[in-house]
Design a protein around this motif. Structure first.
Motif, short mmCIF file in Angstrom:
data_model
loop_
_atom_site.label_atom_id
_atom_site.label_comp_id
_atom_site.label_asym_id
_atom_site.label_seq_id
_atom_site.Cartn_x
_atom_site.Cartn_y
_atom_site.Cartn_z
N UNK A 8 21.59 -62.15 31.13
CA UNK A 8 22.14 -61.17 30.21
C UNK A 8 22.92 -61.82 29.09
N UNK A 9 23.65 -62.85 29.44
CA UNK A 9 24.56 -63.44 28.46
C UNK A 9 23.84 -64.08 27.29
N UNK A 10 22.54 -64.32 27.40
CA UNK A 10 21.81 -64.97 26.31
C UNK A 10 21.31 -64.00 25.26
N UNK A 11 21.48 -62.72 25.49
CA UNK A 11 20.92 -61.73 24.58
C UNK A 11 21.99 -61.13 23.67
N UNK A 12 21.55 -60.77 22.51
CA UNK A 12 22.35 -59.91 21.64
C UNK A 12 22.12 -58.48 22.11
N UNK A 13 23.19 -57.74 22.26
CA UNK A 13 23.09 -56.38 22.74
C UNK A 13 23.41 -55.40 21.62
N UNK A 14 22.61 -54.37 21.53
CA UNK A 14 22.80 -53.40 20.46
C UNK A 14 22.80 -51.97 20.98
N UNK A 15 23.35 -51.10 20.18
CA UNK A 15 23.30 -49.66 20.41
C UNK A 15 22.61 -49.02 19.21
N UNK A 16 21.71 -48.12 19.53
CA UNK A 16 21.05 -47.30 18.52
C UNK A 16 21.24 -45.84 18.91
N UNK A 17 20.95 -44.96 17.99
CA UNK A 17 21.00 -43.54 18.33
C UNK A 17 19.90 -42.80 17.59
N UNK A 18 19.51 -41.70 18.18
CA UNK A 18 18.50 -40.85 17.57
C UNK A 18 18.92 -39.40 17.69
N UNK A 19 19.17 -38.80 16.56
CA UNK A 19 19.53 -37.39 16.52
C UNK A 19 18.26 -36.54 16.47
N UNK A 20 18.35 -35.29 16.88
CA UNK A 20 17.17 -34.42 16.85
C UNK A 20 16.55 -34.35 15.46
N UNK A 21 15.25 -34.60 15.39
CA UNK A 21 14.54 -34.53 14.13
C UNK A 21 14.75 -35.69 13.19
N UNK A 22 15.45 -36.72 13.67
CA UNK A 22 15.73 -37.87 12.81
C UNK A 22 15.19 -39.15 13.44
N UNK A 23 15.09 -40.17 12.62
CA UNK A 23 14.65 -41.46 13.12
C UNK A 23 15.79 -42.16 13.86
N UNK A 24 15.41 -43.06 14.71
CA UNK A 24 16.40 -43.85 15.42
C UNK A 24 17.13 -44.75 14.43
N UNK A 25 18.44 -44.86 14.58
CA UNK A 25 19.22 -45.67 13.66
C UNK A 25 20.14 -46.63 14.41
N UNK A 26 20.40 -47.72 13.76
CA UNK A 26 21.29 -48.74 14.31
C UNK A 26 22.73 -48.23 14.31
N UNK A 27 23.45 -48.58 15.37
CA UNK A 27 24.87 -48.23 15.47
C UNK A 27 25.73 -49.49 15.44
N UNK A 28 25.48 -50.40 16.37
CA UNK A 28 26.30 -51.60 16.49
C UNK A 28 25.57 -52.62 17.35
N UNK A 29 25.99 -53.88 17.21
CA UNK A 29 25.46 -54.95 18.04
C UNK A 29 26.54 -55.99 18.25
N UNK A 30 26.37 -56.76 19.31
CA UNK A 30 27.34 -57.82 19.62
C UNK A 30 26.56 -59.06 20.04
#
Length: 123
Positions: free
Chosen positions: A28-50
């Motif tokens: 796990x420690x070797x990966x960059x971890x990100x959060x994305x979100x997808x609202x109804x009717x919208x494309x998935x979008x980037x939120x944050x990464x570490x």
């Protein structure tokens, strides 16, 4: 890498939630971890990464200051603390893992995805 997101729910505007993403499998420690979100009717979008060392974080400008991403390699878990939530933050939130040295703002850079956790912010 298997990812399991949790922590979503229903919250009133102005409230807070902390999402968690537990990882298992490869290092796990070797990966960059990100959060994305997808609202109804919208494309998935980037939120944050570490970054995999947790020394560098990446945010969408509009969310920086309200959202904080963190990573605990000892627990194989990444977190997204969300404060001052707004109705427009309502979405399914996904965690994802990417190899280093990629464009972390783009979902195609991520190799592994969790199942998503739903966040609903009421006005």
């Amino acid at each position: 890498v298997q990812l399991q997101a949790s922590g979503g729910g229903l919250v009133q505007a102005g409230g807070s939630l902390r999402l968690s993403c537990a990882a298992s499998g490869r290092t796990f420690s070797r990966y960059v971890m990100g959060w994305f979100r997808q609202a109804p009717g919208k494309e998935r979008e980037f939120v944050a990464a570490v970054s995999w060392t947790a020394s560098t974080t990446y945010y969408v400008a509009s969310m920086k200051g309200r959202f904080t991403i963190s990573k605990d390699n000892a627990k194989n878990t990444v977190y997204l603390q969300m404060n001052s939530l707004k109705p427009e933050d309502t979405a399914i939130y996904y965690c994802a893992a990417a190899q280093p040295a990629r464009d972390y703002y783009t979902d195609s850079s991520y190799d592994y995805w969790g199942q998503g956790t739903e966040v609903t912010v009421s006005s």
